[in-house]
Enzyme design. Structure first.
Site, PDB file in Angstrom:
ATOM      1  N   ASP A 151       0.855  -1.201   0.000  1.00 52.86           N
ATOM      2  CA  ASP A 151       0.000   0.000   0.000  1.00 52.86           C
ATOM      3  C   ASP A 151       0.890   1.249   0.000  1.00 52.86           C
ATOM      4  O   ASP A 151       0.908   1.990   0.959  1.00 52.86           O
ATOM      5  CB  ASP A 151      -0.947  -0.003   1.213  1.00 52.86           C
ATOM      6  N   HIS A 160      10.117  -0.661   8.810  1.00 53.40           N
ATOM      7  CA  HIS A 160       8.962  -1.566   8.712  1.00 53.40           C
ATOM      8  C   HIS A 160       9.015  -2.536   7.508  1.00 53.40           C
ATOM      9  O   HIS A 160       9.475  -3.657   7.639  1.00 53.40           O
ATOM     10  CB  HIS A 160       7.647  -0.787   8.618  1.00 53.40           C
TER      11      HIS A 160
HETATM   12  C1  BDR Z   1       2.822  -0.590   8.576  1.00 55.46           C
HETATM   13  O1  BDR Z   1       1.713   0.287   8.395  1.00 55.46           O
HETATM   14  C2  BDR Z   1       1.946   1.139   7.304  1.00 55.46           C
HETATM   15  O2  BDR Z   1       1.731   2.458   7.672  1.00 55.46           O
HETATM   16  C3  BDR Z   1       3.365   0.929   6.875  1.00 55.46           C
HETATM   17  O3  BDR Z   1       3.516   1.048   5.481  1.00 55.46           O
HETATM   18  C4  BDR Z   1       3.686  -0.453   7.350  1.00 55.46           C
HETATM   19  O4  BDR Z   1       3.317  -1.418   6.393  1.00 55.46           O
HETATM   20  C5  BDR Z   1       3.508  -0.269   9.879  1.00 55.46           C
HETATM   21  O5  BDR Z   1       2.633  -0.421  10.949  1.00 55.46           O
HETATM   22 CA    CA Z   2       2.898  -0.768   4.046  1.00 53.19          CA
END
Ligand code: BDR
Ligand code: CA
Length: 343
Positions: A9, A265
């Site tokens: 995303d 992340h």
């Molecule tokens: C996850 O949530 C999204 O905002 C980031 O892209 C990542 O996949 C982190 O909690």
């Molecule tokens: Ca993400």
């Protein structure tokens, strides 16, 4: 060589994960499948195409996926983390904080690049059937597409080499509630459905991703040494770093004088594919709380209670990363992008 489909995303840290997967000599990035989450599905898909264009990888397929979760009502997008355009307000034509961002035209490539005729779930199924046990699914957004693919093809777990999920948290506090991580909160039913199936599934959640921070000096080294790729990561991360430093997981470090920083992340899930030995895991039946006070929480049965409680029975073990050699992962991320970026 790991064949990877990245379900994403995009998303500032998603862009980092795409850059890392594209550059890695041991990964063949087959496709991006897109999902709502950080931004709406149209912008997530446009951003996926734009990132590939900028990084010199237009030949990577893009398949558009879910616009909303399957069961719960959609939550607001995380524009305060990823910007109104989902890319830290650097998409051409974006105006930070303005409605114009939502009407920014597609770039030339995004306008002309064709999307796969199949939607994300069908694309994943077709790819897995075409190359059984060869493809690793790396899911770094809400799990809606993967759960839909599993619903349409219940044999999917045995058709893939593995499933690596960025999401959830066990011991570390959540990032969207005291107990929930954003990807799981955005579609808890999807995440929970996945853990009922017998994949080789591994969760790379906040227990480890909050340990692998990227400072501005790391991000600057990408800008200095990785041309377009480094430029995109540096510029799109300005808004994201600001969020992390003011109110996110880097706030405390910043108050103690550390340089501005952010969590990587999604790139950590890609790192798990190529260097699983940098992580330690706990294993057990896993559930994601679908509603109520603890909605989105990942509950991992580390004590083997499953035999006595109906909600926990007949769930195969899911592996959840609990610790990481953060320095090794960070250095690999930086050096792979610097040494092997395409453009
Ligand atoms: C996850 O949530 C999204 O905002 C980031 O892209 C990542 O996949 C982190 O909690
Ligand atoms: Ca993400």
């Amino acid at each position: 060589m790991h064949k990877v489909i990245l379900d994403t995303d995009p998303g500032v840290d998603d862009a980092m994960a795409i850059a890392y997967a594209l550059a890695h000599p041991d990964i063949e990035l087959l496709a991006l499948t897109t999902v709502f989450g950080n931004i709406n599905i149209d912008y997530a898909t446009r951003n996926a195409q734009y990132i590939l264009e900028t990084l010199g990888a237009q030949s990577v397929a893009v398949a558009k996926g879910a616009a909303v979760p399957g069961v719960q009502s959609p939550l607001p997008h995380a524009d305060f983390v990823h910007g109104a355009d989902g890319l830290g307000n650097v998409y051409p034509g974006s105006q930070p904080g303005s409605a114009a961002t939502q009407t920014a035209p597609l770039t030339a490539t995004a306008r002309h690049a064709s999307l796969e005729p199949l939607d994300a779930a069908d694309f994943i199924i077709a790819a897995a059937r075409a190359e059984p046990q060869q493809i690793t699914l790396v899911a770094v957004g809400p799990l809606t597409n993967i759960a839909e693919a599993l619903r349409r093809e219940p044999e999917l777990p045995s058709l893939v080499a593995g499933l690596v999920i960025m999401g959830g948290t066990v011991s570390e506090p959540g990032n969207v509630s005291p107990v929930a991580e954003a990807n799981f909160l955005n579609d808890p039913h999807a995440a929970d459905a996945l853990f009922a199936a017998d994949w080789p599934a591994t969760v790379v959640g906040l227990d480890v991703t909050h340990r692998i921070m990227l400072g501005d000096s790391h991000l600057k080294s990408l800008q200095d040494h990785a041309r377009n790729t480094g430029d995109l990561i540096w510029s799109s991360s300005r808004f994201y770093v600001d969020f992390y430093t003011r109110s996110g997981a880097a706030k405390e470090a910043s108050e103690q004088g550390a340089e501005p920083q952010c969590a990587m992340h999604d790139a950590a899930a890609v790192a798990y594919v190529v260097m699983p030995d940098a992580f330690t895991v706990a294993s057990g039946a896993a559930r994601v709380i679908p509603d109520g006070l603890a909605v989105g929480q990942l509950a991992l049965d580390r004590k083997g209670y499953a035999y006595s409680l109906p909600h926990w029975q007949n769930r195969p073990a899911t592996h959840v990363c609990m610790s990481v050699d953060a320095e090794r992962v960070r250095q690999d991320f930086l050096s792979i992008i610097i040494d092997h970026h395409i453009r």
